[in-house]
Design an enzyme around this catalytic site. Structure first.
Site, mmCIF file in Angstrom:
data_model
loop_
_atom_site.group_PDB
_atom_site.id
_atom_site.type_symbol
_atom_site.label_atom_id
_atom_site.label_comp_id
_atom_site.label_asym_id
_atom_site.label_seq_id
_atom_site.Cartn_x
_atom_site.Cartn_y
_atom_site.Cartn_z
ATOM 1 N N ARG A 1 20.133 14.767 9.800
ATOM 2 C CA ARG A 1 18.696 14.625 10.035
ATOM 3 C C ARG A 1 18.288 15.535 11.186
ATOM 4 N NH1 ARG A 1 18.465 12.845 5.789
ATOM 5 N NH2 ARG A 1 17.549 10.906 4.991
ATOM 6 N N HIS B 1 16.319 21.279 3.117
ATOM 7 C CA HIS B 1 16.760 19.890 2.865
ATOM 8 C C HIS B 1 17.194 19.721 1.420
ATOM 9 C CE1 HIS B 1 16.159 15.450 4.275
ATOM 10 N NE2 HIS B 1 17.183 15.551 3.446
ATOM 11 N N GLU C 1 9.792 18.285 8.991
ATOM 12 C CA GLU C 1 9.879 18.945 7.666
ATOM 13 C C GLU C 1 8.579 18.689 6.884
ATOM 14 O OE1 GLU C 1 14.646 17.843 7.410
ATOM 15 O OE2 GLU C 1 13.306 17.368 5.732
HETATM 16 C C1 8YV Z 1 16.808 13.019 0.162
HETATM 17 C C2 8YV Z 1 18.455 12.648 1.816
HETATM 18 O O1 8YV Z 1 16.775 11.840 -0.507
HETATM 19 O O2 8YV Z 1 19.634 10.981 0.726
HETATM 20 C C3 8YV Z 1 19.149 11.362 1.792
HETATM 21 O O3 8YV Z 1 19.227 10.712 2.856
HETATM 22 O O4 8YV Z 1 18.035 13.091 2.828
HETATM 23 C C4 8YV Z 1 18.208 13.373 0.580
HETATM 24 O O5 8YV Z 1 19.098 13.095 -0.405
HETATM 25 C C5 8YV Z 1 16.247 14.016 -0.664
HETATM 26 O O6 8YV Z 1 16.194 15.146 0.081
HETATM 27 C C6 8YV Z 1 14.855 13.667 -1.168
HETATM 28 O O7 8YV Z 1 13.968 13.555 -0.161
#
Ligand code: 8YV
Length: 313
Positions: free
Chosen positions: A227, A274, A256
């Site tokens: 993150r 991402h 983002e």
């Molecule tokens: C997001 C992610 O779900 O699973 C996570 O924690 O950050 C990613 O898989 C994906 O980018 C959709 O927002």
């Protein structure tokens, strides 16, 4: 009876289809205003970027499930949800390989400067110039911050490159054969590549700050697939500009999809939007697991993947 749920982030079309085929009435939170309709909603569904706080949960008084399509749920106020008797689910496991693949992809990209080399050829620079040599990745030292599912998958891949693997986290793991460092700066001082693989949220905010970047040093590289909040981004930009560290490869950022223009101007970085879990196969698996959690909830069966804070013994 068709269950009324509300999507709180955009969802992929194949997931919307699957929800409708499973007879869910899916309201879109950007359109639904009428309190009557809001009171009929009994579950929320969204990706890992979803924000679920007291204000939202108060608007939907009969919601008892928040189903996150993602492993991270740092946007969900789980304490408030539990207070209101709301259970939260996520999609761990199904995306581990993709996220670990991208982590090694970013490590190789910044370590061997692959995007920069691609640009060098496309610009026609090869005709008159030689691309600068980089450093060997095989056998180099990798430090993994967070030895959960994704951290272990990264280590497994790094082992294939004969990398010397070390890690840090809340505690040493008995079943992990790698060197454990009790602090992030101590680990950073001993590695060439520092890979961030911890959850977001208040507990890890700015975990990678000036002291870690200083310890990583002018030959060290930072890789973040976790993150953006885990890294003190202004400190990172300064360290990259001052060449206090050699480079960074980032898939996640503050704010983002807005990425700091200073970061975008730098040459010693690799930036991706991402996409760590962004494969057809994995996003379909994430959607399927989210649907399984929804169906189990309404059929009063044990939930496949509640978040750790909502797991009953
Ligand atoms: C997001 C992610 O779900 O699973 C996570 O924690 O950050 C990613 O898989 C994906 O980018 C959709 O927002």
């Amino acid at each position: 009876m068709a269950q009324e749920i509300m999507q709180i982030t955009p969802l992929p079309p194949f997931m919307m289809n699957a929800l409708q085929q499973a007879d869910f009435i899916v309201h879109d939170h950007t359109h639904i205003k009428d309190p009557g309709a809001l009171s009929k909603v009994t579950a929320l569904v969204g990706t890992a970027s979803a924000k679920v706080d007291k204000k939202l949960l108060t608007m939907v008084p009969n919601v008892k499930l928040v189903a996150i399509c993602g492993v991270g749920y740092d946007g969900v106020d789980v304490a408030i949800a539990k207070e209101k008797g709301v259970v939260v689910t996520h999609t761990p496991g199904v995306l581990t390989d993709d996220v670990a693949d991208l982590a090694l992809g970013l490590l190789l990209s910044i370590g061997r400067r692959i995007p920069q080399a691609d640009k060098f050829v496309r610009n026609g620079d090869w005709v008159s110039d030689t691309f600068a040599m980089t450093h060997k990745v095989t056998g180099a030292r990798i430090g993994i911050v967070g030895m959960g599912r994704i951290g272990r998958a990264i280590a497994k891949r790094a082992a294939a490159f004969d990398m010397r693997i070390a890690y840090t986290g809340r505690e040493a793991k008995a079943d992990v054969p790698y060197t454990f460092f009790s602090t992030v700066p101590a680990l950073a001082a001993e590695v060439d590549y520092l890979v961030v693989a911890v959850p977001g949220g208040d507990g890890t905010k700015n975990l990678i700050g000036p002291s870690v970047l200083q310890a990583l040093g002018s030959k060290g590289y930072l890789i973040n697939i976790a993150r953006g909040t885990v890294v003190d981004q202004p400190a990172l930009v300064q360290a990259l500009k001052d060449k206090q560290i050699a480079g960074a490869a980032l898939d996640v950022f503050w704010d983002e999809p807005l990425v700091d223009p200073e970061l975008r101007r730098l040459h010693n970085v690799v930036l991706t939007p991402h996409i760590a879990s962004g494969t057809e196969e994995t996003r379909r698996d994430m959607a399927a697991l989210t649907l399984e959690n929804l169906l189990a909830f309404y059929q009063k069966r044990p939930l496949p993947t509640p978040v750790p804070e909502c797991q009953t013994a």
